[in-house]
Write a protein that holds these residues in place. Structure first.
Motif, PDB file in Angstrom:
ATOM      1  N   HIS A  57      43.429  35.922  48.955  1.00 40.46           N
ATOM      2  CA  HIS A  57      44.060  36.758  47.939  1.00 40.46           C
ATOM      3  C   HIS A  57      44.642  35.897  46.825  1.00 40.46           C
ATOM      4  N   ALA A  58      44.221  36.151  45.576  1.00 38.99           N
ATOM      5  CA  ALA A  58      44.732  35.426  44.412  1.00 38.99           C
ATOM      6  C   ALA A  58      45.862  36.239  43.798  1.00 38.99           C
ATOM      7  N   HIS A  99      51.236  42.696  46.214  1.00 44.60           N
ATOM      8  CA  HIS A  99      50.473  41.484  45.902  1.00 44.60           C
ATOM      9  C   HIS A  99      51.079  40.257  46.585  1.00 44.60           C
TER      10      HIS A  99
END
Length: 395
Positions: free
Chosen positions: A2-3, A121
């Motif tokens: 995951h960026a 995120h």
């Protein structure tokens, strides 16, 4: 892998709080230039608090119901911008009140959803949140300084162009935000009604309401108050940004303070500082030194107070009750409290004058101090309370 979209999220926070930096200190001065009364100005500016009372629940429910969080964020950015554009040709109270309500209703929708998006995120790296949120404070400072400097050379209506440009930046950033998988909250172990029966919870929420009532005249009339004492637009911008810098400094020190002092001790200190701050704000603005001190105290009356209040809500509303606890805190304080403070000050500013208006704000802060002193026990330091959360949600 995951960026994490650091710059896209940081950019959104920058423009979102930059709008506050241009709007809150200077839009009231624009309204004053249109010959609106203090009551009219208070009524117009109070729409921001009114919609913070109502808007987040409506948009949060829609996001949960239909699962289109990012679409709502983008539509909110577009609709709030369109609502603001109407100020370019409306200069009467009734249509401006409608425009302000539209702006505030959609603008208030976005931040809680962006906060949730940011944490989704971040996943297990929630400690990085402050590095993202910091850009919001930077945006506020840049906007308040630049807008103040520009308005030293432009008419008061120049704030419309600055705010419109910033709202365009918010829309551009909203269009660039990526979606994230939604993190599901843990199972709720304590009923919300049971939590609200606890005396310390009721005392804290009532005190938070009182603190926001106290800040109501500050957010509506502080810039007008400074102008009445001969401060220019640039000086007003510097003083507003000084308060945000003090707030950032306190946020950075909170980890160390939380290891030494209890929730109650920090809250009592913050409320005592608020009493002093608003008395000085009402009667001491002829002195630049006192004006600087007044704004440095913002680090305590908002920074320390807000950080500890958020921590207490997080501790006392566990599991799935946590989101509703934060929503209740936001609605009762920034929504209901800020709304009442703005409306009261709109009346008292003309009837009693600035000194007594801010003295009334100090009285509200004193009520909050007494609520904390009588209702919130000093059981542990902030850090110790966090460690004991799983064993006993109430410290």
């Amino acid at each position: 892998m995951h960026a994490f979209p650091y710059w896209r999220l940081s950019g959104y926070y920058f423009f979102y709080f930059a709008f506050l930096g241009a709007f809150s200190p200077f839009f009231g001065l624009y309204l004053q230039s249109l010959a609106f009364s203090a009551w009219d100005i208070g009524l117009l500016m109070s729409q921001m608090q009114l919609m913070r009372l109502l808007g987040p629940y409506v948009w949060g429910w829609l996001a949960d119901r239909y699962g289109r969080r990012l679409l709502i964020i983008r539509l909110a950015a577009l609709a709030s911008g369109l609502g603001f554009l109407s100020f370019f040709w409306w200069q009467r109270l009734e249509p401006m009140l409608l425009a302000m309500a539209v702006l505030a209703f959609f603008w208030s929708a976005a931040l809680p959803l962006v906060e949730a998006l940011t944490f989704d995120h971040l996943r297990e790296e929630r400690g990085r949140y402050s590095r993202v949120r910091l850009w919001g404070s930077v945006g506020f400072i840049v906007a308040v300084l630049v807008t103040g400097a520009l308005l030293d050379h432009l008419p008061a209506s120049g704030v419309l162009w600055v705010c419109a440009a910033i709202l365009l930046g918010i829309l551009a950033c909203a269009l660039g935000l990526p979606e994230a998988s939604v993190a599901h909250a843990g199972r709720e172990t304590v009923g919300i009604s049971d939590i609200l029966r606890r005396p310390q919870v009721r005392a804290l929420l009532a005190a938070c309401f009182a603190m926001s009532v106290a800040h109501g005249p500050f957010y509506v009339f502080f810039s007008i108050h400074l102008a009445d004492h001969g401060y220019g637009r640039s000086a007003t911008g510097v003083l507003w940004s000084l308060g945000v810098l003090a707030e950032i400094g306190v946020f950075m020190a909170m980890a160390r303070l939380g290891r030494r002092y209890s929730l109650r001790a920090i809250l009592l200190f913050a409320f005592a500082a608020a009493v002093l701050r608003f008395v000085l704000m009402g009667w001491g603005m002829d002195s630049l030194l006192l004006a600087v001190l007044v704004q440095l105290l913002h680090g305590l009356t908002f920074g320390a107070y807000h950080a500890v209040a958020i921590t207490a809500i997080n501790l006392w509303f566990p599991g799935a009750a946590q989101a509703r606890g934060q929503a209740l805190y936001s609605s009762l304080s920034f929504g209901a409290g800020g709304l009442l403070g703005a409306l009261i000050s709109g009346y008292t500013w003309t009837a009693w004058g600035a000194g007594w208006t801010f003295s009334l704000a100090a009285l509200a802060a004193l009520v909050g101090y007494l609520l904390i002193a009588r209702g919130v026990p000093a059981v542990a330091t902030v850090d110790a309370a966090k460690r004991q959360k799983s064993a006993d949600p109430v410290q």
